[in-house]
Scaffold this active site. Structure first.
Site, PDB file in Angstrom:
ATOM      1  N   GLU A 102       0.719  -0.866  -0.009  1.00  8.09           N
ATOM      2  CA  GLU A 102      -0.510   0.131   0.135  1.00  8.09           C
ATOM      3  C   GLU A 102       0.685   1.180  -0.214  1.00  8.09           C
ATOM      4  O   GLU A 102       2.113   1.319   0.863  1.00  8.09           O
ATOM      5  CB  GLU A 102      -1.241  -0.228   1.517  1.00  8.09           C
ATOM      6  N   GLN A 131      -9.355  10.099  -0.894  1.00  6.48           N
ATOM      7  CA  GLN A 131      -9.846   9.013  -1.865  1.00  6.48           C
ATOM      8  C   GLN A 131      -9.918   8.598  -3.244  1.00  6.48           C
ATOM      9  O   GLN A 131      -8.993   7.638  -3.864  1.00  6.48           O
ATOM     10  CB  GLN A 131     -11.441   8.305  -1.431  1.00  6.48           C
ATOM     11  N   ASP A 167      -1.256  -5.452  -1.467  1.00 10.48           N
ATOM     12  CA  ASP A 167      -1.496  -5.119   0.260  1.00 10.48           C
ATOM     13  C   ASP A 167      -2.447  -4.355   0.145  1.00 10.48           C
ATOM     14  O   ASP A 167      -2.697  -3.461   0.058  1.00 10.48           O
ATOM     15  CB  ASP A 167      -0.050  -4.725   0.902  1.00 10.48           C
TER      16      ASP A 167
END
Length: 204
Positions: free
Chosen positions: A31, A54, A78
């Site tokens: 990530e 986001q 991930d």
């Protein structure tokens, strides 16, 4: 193949991703946290920065999915694009930290992206209670995570459970509270046995 590890903040996704990549020789995709230009601002002022954060994650995750689809390697990821759109963005919207306008804009973009994306070959979900998540977050001591709200984590957990109930792909669920895969060899072996069963038809 595309293997994905899903779970709330502090559930152990990155650790499990690293361990499985080493065990199977898979290529890990982590990530994008350390170089994220929005995280500090987001945790300091969630309503102001929720949409920016986001969109950043959605962009990075879609880039990853496109690259994974073109790769000949087995890749373990991930966190997934589905979590961003089905859990994190709706949670912020539900808490009043993302406006209806921004949420609708976000969803329109996600629906376009998801029309071009297929499910991973295997999804591994780490289920964890909020107290365990808090303990894990405190242990790793990331400065920007010190201000994470308990109601934020609780909302994410509820949405994770609702998402997993309707998930239609190949799925393994791990008890993150009681499966200490990082420190217990047998617990990690139990996970790899489950993976072997789903991917290679062993240990069924």
């Amino acid at each position: 193949m595309h293997i994905a590890v899903a779970g709330n903040i502090g559930s152990g996704k990155t650790t499990l991703t690293r361990m499985l990549s080493q065990r199977y020789g898979w290529t890990p995709r982590y990530e994008p946290v350390d170089n994220n230009p929005y995280l500090d601002d987001f945790y300091a002022d969630m309503p102001r920065w929720s949409f920016n954060l986001q969109i950043y994650f959605l962009n990075k995750r879609f880039q990853e999915v496109v690259e994974i689809s073109k790769s000949t390697d087995t890749i373990i990821q991930d966190r997934t694009i589905f979590e961003d759109a089905r859990i994190f963005a709706p949670n912020l919207h539900g808490m009043g930290m993302m406006s209806d306008r921004d949420f609708d804009n976000y969803n329109d973009l996600f629906e376009l992206m998801i029309s071009l994306v297929k499910l991973p070959d295997l999804m591994i979900y780490i289920r964890s209670t909020v107290p365990n998540l808090i303990s894990q977050i405190q242990k790793r001591g990331r400065e920007y995570e010190r201000s994470i709200r308990i109601d934020y984590l609780a909302g994410l957990n509820e949405r994770y459970e609702n998402w997993i109930k309707t998930y239609e792909g190949n799925l393994i669920i791990i008890d993150g509270d009681n499966t200490k895969f990082e420190s217990n060899v047998q617990d990690f072996q139990t996970i790899t046995d489950m993976i072997d069963g789903r991917l290679y038809g062993l240990f069924k």
